[in-house]
Design an enzyme around this catalytic site. Structure first.
Site, PDB file in Angstrom:
ATOM      1  N   ASP A 161      -2.844   4.482   5.373  1.00  0.00           N
ATOM      2  CA  ASP A 161      -1.772   4.101   4.555  1.00  0.00           C
ATOM      3  C   ASP A 161      -0.647   3.801   5.034  1.00  0.00           C
ATOM      4  O   ASP A 161      -0.111   4.409   5.893  1.00  0.00           O
ATOM      5  CB  ASP A 161      -1.876   5.083   3.254  1.00  0.00           C
ATOM      6  CG  ASP A 161      -3.043   5.291   2.754  1.00  0.00           C
ATOM      7  OD1 ASP A 161      -3.754   4.564   2.372  1.00  0.00           O
ATOM      8  OD2 ASP A 161      -3.402   6.561   2.158  1.00  0.00           O
TER       9      ASP A 161
ATOM     10  N   ASP B 236      -6.545  -0.127  -1.208  1.00  0.00           N
ATOM     11  CA  ASP B 236      -6.289   0.452  -2.476  1.00  0.00           C
ATOM     12  C   ASP B 236      -5.730  -0.475  -3.410  1.00  0.00           C
ATOM     13  O   ASP B 236      -5.949  -0.550  -4.657  1.00  0.00           O
ATOM     14  CB  ASP B 236      -5.372   1.458  -2.203  1.00  0.00           C
ATOM     15  CG  ASP B 236      -5.999   2.622  -1.404  1.00  0.00           C
ATOM     16  OD1 ASP B 236      -6.909   3.053  -1.457  1.00  0.00           O
ATOM     17  OD2 ASP B 236      -5.171   3.299  -0.543  1.00  0.00           O
TER      18      ASP B 236
END
Length: 202
Positions: free
Chosen positions: A143, A168
């Site tokens: 991430d 995401d």
């Protein structure tokens, strides 16, 4: 350009951007390293074992298998939508959802074998001599997108604290688009009603 080709291109583009961004961060950032793009946006490297936005749910192997099953289901669902000539916009939204779900599968399945461990002091190596940091299906998800939009006087983030990635984002955007514009198509297909929305070629 047919709906099928548009769907495939969208999936490939999202996957490509997602993986390029993750591999670059993995090979150039240490854990916790960040770059301020704006006051409200940072590139901030973390890894997680969970689902979207760092949530934890079940064991690592369970999560990876769950993702794979979800992508297989979405792929079959997408095939049915195209076969039934459902509205192109809805097909593309489901393609975006599939691409997002598939994006994090690559991390989970392959990253543990392909990369060395990322630490707070060392950048990961690609195909290290001693092997990767985890076996197949046990890799961590990379991430890097962080939006600390609202902070208190102490500098602590009040909104928006999760760190996430392109995959995401694709999932989130797709879900919002379904809720806002494609609820009818979603409900109809879940109910098994075969709609004949014929696409008009542009």
């Amino acid at each position: 350009m047919s709906t099928r080709v548009k769907a495939i291109l969208l999936i490939l583009v999202v996957l490509l951007i997602d993986q390029i961004s993750k591999i670059y961060i993995k090979l150039n950032f240490t854990i916790g390293e960040h770059v301020d793009v704006f006051n409200w946006f940072q590139i901030y490297f973390i890894e997680n074992n969970g689902m979207a936005f760092g949530m934890e749910f079940g064991g690592k192997l369970f999560l990876t298998v769950f993702r794979i099953i979800a992508v297989c289901f979405l792929g079959y669902y997408l095939h049915l939508l195209i076969k039934r000539k459902v509205r192109t916009g809805y097909v593309l939204v489901i393609s975006l959802l599939l691409a997002g779900a598939a994006g994090n599968i690559f991390d989970s399945v392959f990253y543990g074998v392909l990369f060395g461990e990322s630490t707070y002091y060392d950048v990961a190596a690609f195909l290290p001599e001693g092997g990767g940091y985890a076996p197949f299906f046990h890799g961590k998800v990379v991430d890097m997108l962080y939006f600390p939009i609202i902070r208190n006087a102490a500098g602590e983030t009040l909104f928006f604290s999760p760190v996430f990635n392109i995959a995401d984002s694709a999932i989130t955007v797709a879900v919002f688009l379904i809720l806002l514009f494609f609820r009818k198509e979603f409900n109809d297909t879940l109910d098994g009603k075969k709609k004949e929305h014929v696409e008009v070629a542009e």
